[in-house]
Write an enzyme that holds these catalytic residues in place. Structure first.
Site, PDB file in Angstrom:
ATOM      1  N   ASP A 267      -2.316  34.986  49.690  1.00 37.98           N
ATOM      2  CA  ASP A 267      -2.139  33.653  49.114  1.00 37.98           C
ATOM      3  C   ASP A 267      -1.589  32.780  50.231  1.00 37.98           C
ATOM      4  OD1 ASP A 267      -1.256  31.472  47.181  1.00 37.98           O
ATOM      5  OD2 ASP A 267      -2.028  32.973  45.780  1.00 37.98           O
ATOM      6  N   HIS A 321      -4.966  28.140  48.002  1.00 42.98           N
ATOM      7  CA  HIS A 321      -4.054  29.283  48.151  1.00 42.98           C
ATOM      8  C   HIS A 321      -4.251  29.977  49.499  1.00 42.98           C
ATOM      9  CE1 HIS A 321      -2.335  29.122  44.102  1.00 42.98           C
ATOM     10  NE2 HIS A 321      -3.537  28.756  43.697  1.00 42.98           N
ATOM     11  N   GLU A 392      -7.271  26.329  41.541  1.00 46.26           N
ATOM     12  CA  GLU A 392      -6.247  25.347  41.902  1.00 46.26           C
ATOM     13  C   GLU A 392      -6.461  24.629  43.234  1.00 46.26           C
ATOM     14  OE1 GLU A 392      -2.461  26.648  39.337  1.00 46.26           O
ATOM     15  OE2 GLU A 392      -2.644  27.767  41.182  1.00 46.26           O
TER      16      GLU A 392
END
Ligand SMILES: *[C@@H]1O[C@H](CO)[C@@H](O)[C@H](O)[C@H]1NC(C)=O
Ligand SMILES: *[C@@H]1O[C@H](CO)[C@@H](O)[C@H](O)[C@H]1NC(C)=O
Length: 604
Positions: A267, A321, A392
């Site tokens: 991440d 990420h 995201e």
């Protein structure tokens, strides 16, 4: 007067015993020399009509077939599903009878058609025998030679483990005077592994350590899972998880017949993996030299999982990420591979610090993705599916890059939402293509639900013949239904129940095992199954087991059996399951005071 009183008091035997015991205990304490403290645990247990194993207070002797010496021995046949977790989905019968045997007297005969299958089953046998020993501790040898003979017959030697693998099995246990005979039949080695897990659950410790192990004398179980994707996600980027923690997670999954380890390996926070062709990722991205996974360890984890019937899906989340680990592009003459790295104020460029997103217009990025995927493909030889990430993205980050804006202008793309979504979806098409070129299978890639999976847009951006969507929305959200209508295959994570990190940050709620259990997934051929997610922002190796277990087990039964009954009916089996995890070396959280487990049914 004194004398009269004394005569009126009747000192019975019990009182005298009590006095003697107290004096004994007091002496023990003084001398610190007495080994065991006597407590009066119930010596007889029976199964009541509510399928609870409760202390038996009547007069029946232990000779009676339905009175047992311990609660666990009682549980072996109490209720329709006895001690089994997850509960079987086919026909099941369990006898009230018991046999004792010495774990040294187990023999497993394997009948398969090829060497790979035989090797797998020998491994499964060793795990089975080691789990059986764990039930009884070290001193459990029974004099005598009652044999436990297990015959395993597998129809196909195919080692493929994917959504089409047949995990069904039939297990038959029968006993004669000097032996107990177990017949396992399954179509795949993975079904046989599940059968051995079920058999291990039918075995428990005898009441005293010179009586060996106890198992049911006869039973028949027909079983297969209702969902083919039964997963646990573990995040090893926000906080690092040592290899032994991952292996114990896999042990817990094997005990629960869960079959997908979704390894959210990287991440923006850290990049712990060794990618031999791109060592810079780990060098620039790991928290420390210790908080890393060597390539050898990664391969070992994949093998360890496979031996337990578990696929490993390694996710390199992208294009968001992504940050630490990706800083070296300019130094390496490759330009920016990622942008917005660790940028502040973070709220403008990402959803949590540290920020970072791939520079998806840099051609060198795709060369690096290819090298990463090649190295991952090499250690996951049987795995044709890649989890491509995809959640995201913050358009604000890309919108702040002149490099990206220039490329968009050259291509005639507007820097609006549609333009960025076009670019973003092209990234997923390309990484999917890179993976399928390596694997030569044309299998689909998995993506998290996102702005791209909006039902209004998804068909133009991410066609159903290339992508499987993992949804992570609350149960009330129509997304799952809408995507099913459009023909998408789905993996479902109900965010309002299966996010195991909730309850430890912000305004999120903790979901206890009952709420995990009572989350129901839609039943549809295109629902491959589901996953519980252990995101690691607020947990590391010191508490992660108690956060995953036993709650992931509640999801395991939902995914294997999808019972129409609620957690209440499952409670006594669940308590037994939790004890089994402990016996296997896992540290699950408590779910109730012990009194309630000893007095099943009294705490509803
Ligand atoms: C188990 O058996 C051994 C040998 O018979 C004995 O010394 C030991 O105390 C026993 N342990 C327990 C926990 O009863
Ligand atoms: C990108 O930035 C421009 C200029 O600030 C703005 O007009 C546009 O709305 C932004 N695009 C997105 C998708 O936010």
């Amino acid at each position: 007067m004194d004398r009269l009183l004394y005569q009126n008091v009747s000192i019975d035997q019990a009182t005298i015993m009590h006095l003697v015991q107290n004096i004994f205990l007091a002496l023990c304490t003084l001398l610190a020399s007495c080994s065991a403290i006597e407590v009066s645990v119930p010596k007889k247990w029976s199964c009541n009509e509510d399928e609870n194993c409760v202390p038996y207070v009547g007069q029946k002797s232990l000779e009676s077939p339905s009175i047992y010496e311990t609660q666990d021995i009682c549980r072996l046949s109490c209720g329709r599903y006895g001690p089994l977790w997850p509960r079987p989905t086919g026909a099941i019968t369990i006898s009230q009878g018991r046999v004792n045997f010495n774990p040294k007297n187990i023999r497993v005969d394997i009948f398969v058609t090829n060497q790979d299958a035989a090797t797998f089953l020998e491994g499964a046998r060793d795990i089975f025998i080691s789990n059986v020993w764990k039930e009884c501790g070290k001193d459990c040898e029974l004099p005598g030679n009652h044999m436990l003979i297990i015959q395993v017959r597998v129809a196909q030697g195919k080692m493929t483990l994917d959504w089409s693998t047949e995990e069904s099995y039939v297990l038959v246990i029968s006993s004669a005077a000097d032996r107990t005979f177990v017949d396992v039949q399954s179509s795949s080695v993975y079904g046989a592994r599940h059968a051995l897990e079920t058999l291990a659950q039918f075995i428990t410790a005898a009441a005293d350590n010179s009586s060996g192990l106890v198992m049911v004398s006869s039973a028949r179980v027909v079983d297969k899972p209702l969902f083919n994707h039964r997963g646990v996600l573990l995040d090893t980027s926000r906080n690092f998880m040592p290899v032994n923690i991952i292996k114990r997670t896999l042990d817990g999954m094997a005990a629960s017949k869960l079959n997908v380890f979704h390894w959210h390996a990287t991440d923006s926070h850290s990049f712990p993996l060794e990618i031999p062709q791109v060592p810079q990722l780990q060098r620039f991205g790991a928290y420390s030299a210790e908080e890393t996974y060597s390539y050898k360890e990664m391969e070992d984890i994949v093998k360890y999982a496979r031996q337990r019937g578990i696929r490993v899906l390694i996710e390199i989340d992208s294009p968001a990420h992504v940050s630490n680990g990706w800083q070296w592009g300019p130094l390496g003459g490759m330009g920016d591979l990622a942008i917005c790295i660790n940028q502040q104020p973070w709220r403008q460029f990402c959803i949590q610090p540290p920020c970072g997103q791939m520079n998806i217009v840099n051609e060198n990025l795709y060369e690096i993705m290819k090298l990463i995927y090649e190295d991952i493909a090499k250690i996951t030889p049987g795995e044709n599916t890649m989890h491509l990430g995809g959640d995201e993205v913050r358009l604000e980050c890309w919108n702040a890059s002149t490099e990206i804006l220039n490329k968009m202008r050259d291509r005639g793309l507007q820097p609006n939402v549609d333009g960025f979504h076009q670019l973003w979806s092209e990234f997923h098409h390309r990484t999917h293509r890179i993976w399928s070129d390596i694997k030569q299978t044309g299998s689909k890639g998995i993506l998290w639900s996102s702005k791209l999976t909006d039902p209004e847009k998804i068909e133009q951006l991410l066609p159903a013949n290339k992508f499987i969507i993992q949804t992570w929305v609350p149960t009330s959200d129509p997304l799952v239904r809408d995507l099913l209508v459009k023909g998408y295959q789905l993996i479902v994570t109900p965010k309002d129940g299966w996010y195991l990190d909730h309850g430890f940050w912000g305004v999120t709620n903790y979901y206890n095992w009952r709420s995990v259990y009572d989350k129901i997934l839609p039943r549809d051929l295109n629902i491959l199954g589901g996953e519980v997610c252990m995101w690691s922002e607020y947990v590391d190796e010191f508490a992660v087991e108690s956060r995953i277990w036993p709650r992931a087990g509640a999801a395991a039964e939902r995914l294997w059996s999808d019972p129409s009954t609620s957690s209440r009916e499952a409670e006594s089996r669940f308590n037994r399951y939790r004890k089994r995890l402990i016996a296997r070396g896992i540290g699950p959280d408590a779910v109730t005071p012990k009194w309630c487990t000893l007095n099943e049914g009294e705490c509803h």
